[in-house]
Write an enzyme that holds these catalytic residues in place. Sequence first.
Site, short mmCIF file in Angstrom:
data_model
loop_
_atom_site.label_atom_id
_atom_site.label_comp_id
_atom_site.label_asym_id
_atom_site.label_seq_id
_atom_site.Cartn_x
_atom_site.Cartn_y
_atom_site.Cartn_z
N CYS A 26 0.70 -1.19 0.00
CA CYS A 26 -0.12 0.04 0.04
C CYS A 26 0.87 1.29 -0.12
O CYS A 26 2.02 1.27 0.47
CB CYS A 26 -0.76 0.06 1.07
SG CYS A 26 -1.95 -1.59 1.51
N GLY A 52 0.73 -0.28 -5.04
CA GLY A 52 -0.38 -0.90 -5.00
C GLY A 52 -1.27 -0.60 -6.04
O GLY A 52 -1.45 0.78 -6.37
N ASN A 127 -0.45 1.59 5.68
CA ASN A 127 0.53 1.05 4.99
C ASN A 127 1.01 0.14 5.97
O ASN A 127 1.71 0.74 6.99
CB ASN A 127 1.55 1.85 4.27
CG ASN A 127 2.59 1.14 3.65
OD1 ASN A 127 3.71 1.59 3.31
ND2 ASN A 127 2.49 -0.08 3.18
N GLY A 128 1.14 -1.13 5.82
CA GLY A 128 1.74 -2.15 6.65
C GLY A 128 1.00 -3.33 6.99
O GLY A 128 -0.17 -3.45 6.04
N TYR A 267 13.68 -3.34 -3.57
CA TYR A 267 12.73 -3.16 -4.77
C TYR A 267 11.69 -2.33 -4.38
O TYR A 267 10.99 -1.86 -5.67
CB TYR A 267 12.44 -4.62 -4.86
CG TYR A 267 11.01 -4.83 -5.67
CD1 TYR A 267 11.14 -5.24 -6.99
CD2 TYR A 267 9.65 -4.99 -4.98
CE1 TYR A 267 9.99 -5.38 -7.82
CE2 TYR A 267 8.69 -5.26 -5.84
CZ TYR A 267 8.63 -5.12 -7.05
OH TYR A 267 7.68 -5.41 -8.05
P1 AMP Z 1 9.65 -14.27 -9.36
O1 AMP Z 1 8.98 -14.52 -10.68
O2 AMP Z 1 8.34 -14.67 -8.38
O3 AMP Z 1 11.03 -15.11 -8.89
O4 AMP Z 1 9.44 -12.79 -8.97
C1 AMP Z 1 10.69 -12.22 -9.12
C2 AMP Z 1 10.51 -10.85 -9.83
O5 AMP Z 1 9.51 -10.18 -9.18
C3 AMP Z 1 11.89 -9.80 -9.71
O6 AMP Z 1 12.03 -9.43 -11.10
C4 AMP Z 1 11.38 -8.83 -8.82
O7 AMP Z 1 11.50 -7.60 -9.36
C5 AMP Z 1 10.03 -9.09 -8.69
N1 AMP Z 1 9.42 -8.68 -7.50
C6 AMP Z 1 10.35 -9.07 -6.23
N2 AMP Z 1 9.43 -8.87 -4.87
C7 AMP Z 1 8.12 -8.42 -5.66
C8 AMP Z 1 7.07 -8.05 -4.73
N3 AMP Z 1 6.84 -8.04 -3.61
N4 AMP Z 1 5.68 -7.87 -5.80
C9 AMP Z 1 5.97 -7.89 -6.90
N5 AMP Z 1 7.15 -8.21 -7.63
C10 AMP Z 1 7.98 -8.67 -6.93
#
Ligand code: AMP
Length: 494
Positions: A26, A52, A127-128, A267
């Site tokens: 969020c 979000g 947020n949290g 990230y």
């Molecule tokens: P995955 O395919 O599940 O390994 O997701 C890895 C990718 O998702 C990376 O390119 C990250 O930039 C991105 N990512 C990492 N954490 C999140 C998150 N919490 N929500 C959405 N995307 C994420």
Amino acid sequence: MVNLYTHPFDAGPAGNCDDDRFHEECGVFGIFGHSEAAALTALGLHALQHRGQEAAGIISYDKRQFHVERHIGLVGDNFTKPSVISRLAGDTAIGHNRYSTTGAPVLRNVQPLFAEFAGGGFAVAHNGNITNARALQHELQKRGSIFQSTSDTESIIHLIATSQKAPLVDRLIDALSQIEGAYSLVALSEKKMIGCRDPLGVRPLVLGDLDGAYVLTSETCALDIIGARLVREIEPGEMVIVTEHGIDSMKPFQAGKSRFCIFEHVYFARPDSVVGGSSIYESRKKIGRELAREAPADADLIVPVPDSGNPGAIGFAEESGIPFELGIIRNHYVGRTFIEPTDSIRHMGVKLKHNANSAILKGKRVVLVDDSIVRGTTSLKIVEMVRDAGAAEVHMRIASPPTTNPCFYGVDTPEKAKLLASRMSVEEMASFIRVDSLAFLTIDGLYRAVGEEGRNALSPQYCDACFTGEYPTRLTDQEQRGDVRQLSLLAEAG
Ligand code: AMP
């Protein structure tokens, strides 16, 4: 803000009813004392869209009544129409962006939440994640509370309503002192805008100023978009109260040591935001440089997995002296709701989001840089794509340590069993995603990149639970469900 549980009638087409893990991210925004309050809030939320994308809401107050607009979808699709903004009358407004992967989006969960107390209206944007929300809800329901949503944030409203304290601020403090977990809140009553951060300051919250109007928001990029000036960060455990007479600050909670979320640096936060005086973009470049020092690769090209891998790859290229190239091109028009039209097309491995730039990759030894591996699905696809484009070798470097544990504090992560790094060693992950080599940044390297000498094992400077499994608060709901096998020393002591 999280879903407490998935309602059968909330379930999306995927029917995620069995998955009642919390999945929410969020962003919050509030402005007090500006004639364009709602329009500025919409702009602020637009700048926070990365926090979000499922739904957004704004509540304004015009000194007579509160006005509420909540919509499923992006801010730009719902809050740009003059008719919507004109319905949000008043010189004070708060807003919220929400992202949830569990169940279909339902308006009753969209924030800010609003309640009419005996002393007047009250709106809150959160947020949290509240890690004892289920336990609190259970208690409150036993005492007669009727919940209107499946959001953990609603517990705050009921705790305020049932508090035995007198003025609203004391009731809010009373409510928050019963809450575990992470919260950065912006709240609105008839006379006040209130901002508050949990005692560990896990999620960000900053104070800004626009022509004398106070602004509270998750990230500085939301100040930039409206031309507001950053005043300072709200401190961990601090509550600020804005009225027409100015701003007051108090520290009503037992002071803890700050445990800001290190994944905001990796990230979550936007690269043009500033946290703790440091640019997120610069932190990510430093992370890339650390990674190049710790895990060098003999290669021809450094290629980011866009966009999240971009700054890390620039840092890696600078440190290694290997040229940086955009070997993967991202399509920016793919919303998270884009669904391939038919099953047969879905199974064709259609390159919706990324495509390899074969003119750059052919015959080259490539280092791919991404910020993190979660389930491993992105890496698997990207590596295959880069090989199909003719790369001679594919090495993967990840600008964070292996993500081995879920976040319970407001970053969307799947349950532990679905995290690739919780099931596999680095070697196993390398063969799973089919790379010639794979390396992750060490936790000390990550701490060095964000300005520390390394991780203080006895008293970590950040919340890094997703990498270490050391959660800095109690996780009452998870403990009661028997989900948490690894608790922090702090949580056990607490
Ligand atoms: P995955 O395919 O599940 O390994 O997701 C890895 C990718 O998702 C990376 O390119 C990250 O930039 C991105 N990512 C990492 N954490 C999140 C998150 N919490 N929500 C959405 N995307 C994420």
